[in-house]
Design an enzyme around this catalytic site. Sequence first.
Site, PDB file in Angstrom:
ATOM      1  N   GLY A 129       0.955  -0.985   0.099  1.00  0.00           N
ATOM      2  CA  GLY A 129      -0.042   0.098   0.136  1.00  0.00           C
ATOM      3  C   GLY A 129       1.026   1.320  -0.334  1.00  0.00           C
TER       4      GLY A 129
ATOM      5  N   CYS B  97       4.705  -6.047   2.360  1.00  0.00           N
ATOM      6  CA  CYS B  97       5.104  -4.700   2.161  1.00  0.00           C
ATOM      7  C   CYS B  97       4.589  -4.077   3.529  1.00  0.00           C
ATOM      8  CB  CYS B  97       5.050  -4.082   0.842  1.00  0.00           C
ATOM      9  SG  CYS B  97       6.156  -2.998   1.100  1.00  0.00           S
ATOM     10  N   TYR B  98       3.814  -3.394   2.231  1.00  0.00           N
ATOM     11  CA  TYR B  98       3.090  -2.042   3.992  1.00  0.00           C
ATOM     12  C   TYR B  98       2.346  -3.301   4.936  1.00  0.00           C
ATOM     13  CZ  TYR B  98      -0.128   0.696   5.371  1.00  0.00           C
ATOM     14  OH  TYR B  98      -0.914   2.198   6.109  1.00  0.00           O
TER      15      TYR B  98
ATOM     16  N   HIS C 157       7.745  -8.164  -1.857  1.00  0.00           N
ATOM     17  CA  HIS C 157       7.355  -8.216  -2.586  1.00  0.00           C
ATOM     18  C   HIS C 157       7.130  -9.644  -3.449  1.00  0.00           C
ATOM     19  CE1 HIS C 157       4.992  -4.636  -2.780  1.00  0.00           C
ATOM     20  NE2 HIS C 157       5.880  -4.037  -2.898  1.00  0.00           N
TER      21      HIS C 157
ATOM     22  N   GLU D 258       4.592 -11.130  -5.293  1.00  0.00           N
ATOM     23  CA  GLU D 258       3.645 -11.484  -6.171  1.00  0.00           C
ATOM     24  C   GLU D 258       4.875 -11.007  -7.544  1.00  0.00           C
ATOM     25  OE1 GLU D 258       4.141  -8.923  -3.956  1.00  0.00           O
ATOM     26  OE2 GLU D 258       2.939  -6.894  -4.814  1.00  0.00           O
TER      27      GLU D 258
ATOM     28  N   ASP E 114     -12.908 -12.301 -24.464  1.00  0.00           N
ATOM     29  CA  ASP E 114     -14.004 -12.116 -23.357  1.00  0.00           C
ATOM     30  C   ASP E 114     -15.883 -12.024 -23.953  1.00  0.00           C
ATOM     31  OD1 ASP E 114     -11.724 -10.872 -22.188  1.00  0.00           O
ATOM     32  OD2 ASP E 114     -12.295  -8.575 -21.837  1.00  0.00           O
TER      33      ASP E 114
ATOM     34  N   LYS F   1      -7.443 -12.175 -16.418  1.00  0.00           N
ATOM     35  CA  LYS F   1      -7.781 -12.247 -18.262  1.00  0.00           C
ATOM     36  C   LYS F   1      -7.140 -13.913 -18.319  1.00  0.00           C
ATOM     37  CE  LYS F   1      -8.532  -9.930 -21.883  1.00  0.00           C
ATOM     38  NZ  LYS F   1      -9.084  -9.902 -22.294  1.00  0.00           N
TER      39      LYS F   1
END
Length: 517
Positions: free
Chosen positions: A58, A85-86, A176, A178, A234, A373
């Site tokens: 964040g 992190c945050y 991080h 991710e 989509d 996606k």
Amino acid sequence: MNPQPDQNVLVVDFGAQYSQLIARRIRECQVYCEIVPCDTPVAELVARRPAGIVLSGGPPSVYEEGAPSIDPAIYDQNIPVLGICYGMQLMARQLGGEVVPGGQQREYGKTDLHVARDRAADALFWGVGSELVSWMSHGDRVDAPPPGFLTLGSTDNTPVAAMGNPERRLYGVQFHPEVTHTQGGTRVLRNFLTEVCKCDTTWTMENYLQQAVEDIRRQVGDARVICGLSGGVDSAVAAALVHRAIGDQLTCIFVNHGLLRQGEPEAVRETFEGHFHVPLVYVDAEERFLQALAGVSDPERKRKIIGQEFIRVFEEEARKVGDAEFLVQGTLYPDVIESGPGKAATIKTHHNVGGLPEDMKLRLVEPLRWLFKDEVRALGEQLGLPEEMVWRHPFPGPGLAVRILGEVTHEKLEILRHADHILMEELRRAGLYRQLSQAFAVLPNDRTVGVMGDQRTYAYFVVFRAVTTEDFMTADWARIPHDVLERMSNRVVNEVAGVNRLVYDLTSKPPGTIEWE
Ligand code: XMP
């Protein structure tokens, strides 16, 4: 509908960009998760019986005025929590650790993380080695973990870069996991999910397909359903999925607004009519759209005209189908998250194909509203859609109209389609198409001087744009090998009548946007 209630991991959102990427990585580990706002009451979080909770990154500091927080009761629910992190700094601060404000001093970018070798480190860092290159981006730093926590890792600048309390199943990492730059980051996340939260890894598109088919049948019963096809991934996946569930109860409507790429209308018809045998209403509305756009150069006006015209044509056709009660929409999970109130200022009015005609009182079927996606593409493959369609780059609703600067004419459409086709062909030939997030040709409204043979030319130039991005909010221009660019340039200039120059766009987003209009 919640696709997998027993395997629900919740990502508490302290900053939307981070949380979406975390959620995508968790799903890649085949665990279902959802993103929730950080002010969701703890009782509500607990009521969803999550197998684990992840606190996202964040703002730079927990000491910032108005910095988002979470009720610390969350740590006492016997639910595993991982702060990132945050999220880790907040956990450290709330549980009595020492968090030192960073001020101007920041640790940013690639940083070596030294993993402490002890029992707890094995759970979170199992299989990643004792040193890992991690991606950091923080101001504050944790100098001492809360009572009961072990320091699991450190960097040269941060004494506590990973911490854990194995008994309470509370963990925090400063880096991080991710982002792809963090070595073994996905492994760290997977360890948390499988070793700490004990999640099963059952979230696959194969399983989702089965459940979605049942849900769609239950939702629509024997009513008639319509779906607008756009040529994009989509709507194609949504239509194929609904067709798998209810067969001929579905009618697809494909409005060809004449602003599509080369071969697209044919591919849509071939796939849906020819291959899947879906009842398809095909509307050739090219002239109607070009007339409506005649003399219009302003990008926002073009978007508005196309959006309005589209709804009008779609509505006319939908009424002809008659007794439809449901409308399929290819809404994705990021749209659901981002359509919350108070979001960023409008930079471009996005027009989405198949908008709901309000007075028709159609109810919505949105079978992709839980999917990212990448998952939609995997589902498309499961459904047997052609690779070309499944891996197609995103394409804006207003189509080539926002890639032709100035007025849209037949002549310009023809030039742009031809050039775009050559560029995509060369990208595919070089094996680059799938590595890029989006690539396309743009046709500016100007001409330049050139020389071909002994002749002076004065003709259009074409712009090639290719970007890589995780979320389309920011993007980097792609480093295309020079030999590929050379082939593109030769071919476009030689093969496309009316073009004498190809230029490559070297602008990232920001400050540029991906599209030119
Ligand atoms: P920009 O140009 O804003 O684009 O950086 C971000 C992504 O959105 C797509 N885009 C649109 N999609 N209707 C759409 O459905 C639109 O009007 C529109 N404008 C941009 C763009 O192609 C990129 O993927």
